[in-house]
Scaffold this active site. Structure first.
Site, PDB file in Angstrom:
ATOM      1  CD1 TRP A 189      -7.372 -26.902 -11.675  1.00  0.00           C
ATOM      2  CD2 TRP A 189      -8.410 -26.482 -13.624  1.00  0.00           C
ATOM      3  NE1 TRP A 189      -7.916 -28.076 -12.128  1.00  0.00           N
ATOM      4  CE2 TRP A 189      -8.550 -27.857 -13.314  1.00  0.00           C
ATOM      5  CE3 TRP A 189      -8.965 -25.991 -14.808  1.00  0.00           C
ATOM      6  CZ2 TRP A 189      -9.245 -28.744 -14.147  1.00  0.00           C
ATOM      7  CZ3 TRP A 189      -9.656 -26.867 -15.642  1.00  0.00           C
ATOM      8  CH2 TRP A 189      -9.791 -28.230 -15.304  1.00  0.00           C
ATOM      9  CD  GLU A 230      -8.920 -24.263  -8.813  1.00  0.00           C
ATOM     10  OE1 GLU A 230      -8.771 -23.418  -9.720  1.00  0.00           O
ATOM     11  OE2 GLU A 230     -10.031 -24.712  -8.480  1.00  0.00           O
ATOM     12  CE  LYS A 232     -11.127 -31.423 -11.051  1.00  0.00           C
ATOM     13  NZ  LYS A 232     -11.953 -30.617 -11.968  1.00  0.00           N
ATOM     14  CG  ASP A 263     -12.733 -25.760  -6.387  1.00  0.00           C
ATOM     15  OD1 ASP A 263     -13.585 -26.460  -5.814  1.00  0.00           O
ATOM     16  OD2 ASP A 263     -12.921 -25.239  -7.502  1.00  0.00           O
ATOM     17  CG  HIS A 266     -10.688 -28.918  -6.964  1.00  0.00           C
ATOM     18  ND1 HIS A 266      -9.843 -28.132  -7.715  1.00  0.00           N
ATOM     19  CD2 HIS A 266     -11.864 -28.938  -7.638  1.00  0.00           C
ATOM     20  CE1 HIS A 266     -10.486 -27.678  -8.780  1.00  0.00           C
ATOM     21  NE2 HIS A 266     -11.717 -28.152  -8.749  1.00  0.00           N
ATOM     22  CG  HIS A 290     -11.863 -21.408  -7.093  1.00  0.00           C
ATOM     23  ND1 HIS A 290     -11.502 -21.993  -8.280  1.00  0.00           N
ATOM     24  CD2 HIS A 290     -11.553 -20.094  -7.212  1.00  0.00           C
ATOM     25  CE1 HIS A 290     -10.987 -21.075  -9.076  1.00  0.00           C
ATOM     26  NE2 HIS A 290     -10.991 -19.923  -8.454  1.00  0.00           N
ATOM     27  CG  ASP A 298     -14.921 -30.275  -8.879  1.00  0.00           C
ATOM     28  OD1 ASP A 298     -15.462 -29.402  -8.183  1.00  0.00           O
ATOM     29  OD2 ASP A 298     -14.102 -30.025  -9.774  1.00  0.00           O
ATOM     30  CG  ASP A 300     -17.695 -26.816 -10.241  1.00  0.00           C
ATOM     31  OD1 ASP A 300     -17.254 -26.209  -9.257  1.00  0.00           O
ATOM     32  OD2 ASP A 300     -16.973 -27.423 -11.046  1.00  0.00           O
ATOM     33  CG  ASP A 330     -14.847 -22.862  -9.890  1.00  0.00           C
ATOM     34  OD1 ASP A 330     -15.599 -22.725 -10.876  1.00  0.00           O
ATOM     35  OD2 ASP A 330     -13.824 -23.578  -9.910  1.00  0.00           O
TER      36      ASP A 330
HETATM   37  C1  RNT Z   1     -11.795 -26.812 -12.356  1.00  0.00           C
HETATM   38  C2  RNT Z   1     -11.351 -25.717 -11.450  1.00  0.00           C
HETATM   39  C3  RNT Z   1     -11.248 -24.348 -12.063  1.00  0.00           C
HETATM   40  C4  RNT Z   1     -12.361 -24.023 -13.006  1.00  0.00           C
HETATM   41  C5  RNT Z   1     -12.411 -22.588 -13.445  1.00  0.00           C
HETATM   42  C6  RNT Z   1     -13.273 -22.397 -14.641  1.00  0.00           C
HETATM   43  O1  RNT Z   1     -11.982 -27.984 -11.710  1.00  0.00           O
HETATM   44  O2  RNT Z   1     -12.171 -25.675 -10.325  1.00  0.00           O
HETATM   45  O3  RNT Z   1     -11.120 -23.396 -11.079  1.00  0.00           O
HETATM   46  O4  RNT Z   1     -13.610 -24.377 -12.494  1.00  0.00           O
HETATM   47  O5  RNT Z   1     -11.152 -22.099 -13.628  1.00  0.00           O
HETATM   48 ZN    ZN Z   2     -11.932 -24.004  -8.984  1.00  0.00          ZN
END
Ligand code: RNT
Ligand code: ZN
Length: 422
Positions: A189, A230, A232, A263, A266, A290, A298, A300, A330
């Site tokens: 990523w 990955e 986004k 993810d 994302h 993720h 996003d 988290d 994640d």
């Molecule tokens: C960031 C991505 C990525 C990170 C990690 C730390 O937007 O989701 O995966 O969160 O690699």
């Molecule tokens: Zn991620």
């Protein structure tokens, strides 16, 4: 009545209720062993890593919010925390490491210089725990990421630096997988993108494609390592354009036979990753997930048992996609007890899988095939109030981990004894 007796009694009743629907709870308990979750090391220390003293961390790409006391500040603390987490989770897990978490022994090792030896103590630790490792190149928190561009940088020396880093990480991943006899999933990523409207989107994507091809020229055996990319939608500071968008990486993954990493933070908020799994798997061998909880963006947040996570789990179970889906977490919440965050989030994912397994899928499919959509809807609604909790509690009892909210006290004690003294 004795607490354990009560759990067993409740399970026996639940078992009958599910059996009436044609669901074998004993099989479900057995199959829970297949749900292996890759624990992201970065929840333990707010994505800081052990490269350099915390205060010197460069921004660039990622941030955690909150400053709850007790974060892991060394490898020893992190391993102790992870051992605590593992002891409170049913079933099997893996460890997901970022490159910045190497064992650098106080030495300054730049990212284009990292080697297997910097991760040997992790490999040994995981061997002892009996768990596999997944790995990630770290394209953030570094002066060479401050411009907002890494692998897509137009500055050739910056680009070369990150290509080298990626090569190192893939090599390390292959060695990890070889030593642990379990394929190491390596995820890429990058934060690359533009705050304001750029002109040369195409140029940046051409460079990213070239950098990825260069860094992935060496093919490692799939038993050792597997690559994932990955995508986004946007990040803070990259609101107008992200170089590694979903379209970009879908094309890349299909044409290069790589995994896509989905993810669920994302995408546009109403898109569901659960819906994307079967779409991607028409064209790809495997995907990486993720799992996170985006709150409006996003963000988290710690994963909870919500509809998004449930659809992801249900899609994997309904299609028996276990061999083709790699499950990672994640999230990073620095505002609450970090051990608690891990345990709540991972248990939520496991619960979603168990709920998915307790579904009478063939009955629902029968309704669907016959066009009986009221019946399908009604059964799906009724399933929501079946005694899933009794099966879950019994599973935790069987696995010798705290049942129900029992883990709260364990974590409070760990906080009192260990975390509060850091
Ligand atoms: C960031 C991505 C990525 C990170 C990690 C730390 O937007 O989701 O995966 O969160 O690699
Ligand atoms: Zn991620």
């Amino acid at each position: 009545m004795d607490k354990n007796e009560l759990i067993k009694k409740a399970y026996a009743l639940a078992k009958e209720q599910y059996a009436a629907l044609g669901v074998d709870t004993e099989k479900v308990l057995e199959n829970m062993g297949k749900v292996i979750i890759s624990l992201h090391c970065w929840q333990a220390d707010d994505v800081g890593g052990f490269e350099i003293p915390n205060a010197e961390l460069s921004g660039g790409g990622i941030q955690a919010t909150g400053n709850y006391p007790g974060k892991a500040t060394s490898l020893e603390e992190m391993r102790a925390d992870l051992e605590k987490v593992l002891s409170l989770l049913p079933g099997s897990q893996r460890l997901n490491l970022h490159a910045i978490y190497g064992d650098f022994e106080g030495e300054r090792v730049d990212r284009d210089q990292i080697e297997v030896k910097h991760f040997q103590s992790w490999i040994d630790w995981c061997k002892k725990q009996g768990i596999g490792i997944d790995f990630n190149a770290s394209f953030f928190s570094h002066p060479n990421a401050d411009s907002g561009y890494t692998l897509s940088s137009k500055d050739e020396s910056v680009r070369q630096f990150w290509v080298e880093h990626l090569k190192c990480c893939r090599l390390i991943s292959a060695e990890i997988g070889k030593q642990l006899k379990s394929p190491c999933v390596h995820n890429i990523w990058i934060p690359d993108g533009s705050k304001d409207t750029p002109i040369d989107r195409n140029g940046l994507r051409k460079i990213l494609k070239k950098s990825l091809d260069e860094a992935m020229e060496i093919e490692y055996p799939k038993e050792y390592m597997k690559d994932a990319v990955e995508s986004k939608l946007f990040g803070i500071g990259a609101e107008s354009m992200t170089v590694g968008s979903h379209d970009f990486y879908m094309g890349y993954a299909i044409s290069r036979n790589k995994m896509i990493c989905l993810d669920n933070g994302h995408f546009h908020p109403t898109e569901q990753v659960g819906d994307k799994i079967s779409a991607c798997l028409q064209f790809l061998d495997e995907v990486l997930l993720h799992i996170t909880r985006p709150v409006r963006w996003d963000s988290d947040h710690v994963v909870t048992l919500n509809d998004d996570v449930q659809l992801i789990a249900s899609e994997i179970i309904r299609n028996d996609f276990f061999d083709r889906v790699n499950i990672g977490l994640d999230f990073f919440d620095a505002s609450i007890n970090r051990i608690g965050a891990y345990v709540v989030g991972t248990r939520a994912v496991k619960k979603a899988f168990m709920i998915a397994m307790l579904e009478p899928t063939s009955k629902l499919t029968e309704f669907e095939e016959a066009g009986q959509n009221f019946e399908r809807l009604a059964l799906l609604e009724e399933l929501k109030t079946k005694p899933f909790g009794a099966v879950w509690d019994y599973y935790c009892l069987q696995e010798n981990v705290p049942v129900g909210e029992g883990f709260i006290a364990d974590i409070q004690e760990y906080e009192k004894k260990i975390l509060s003294k850091r």
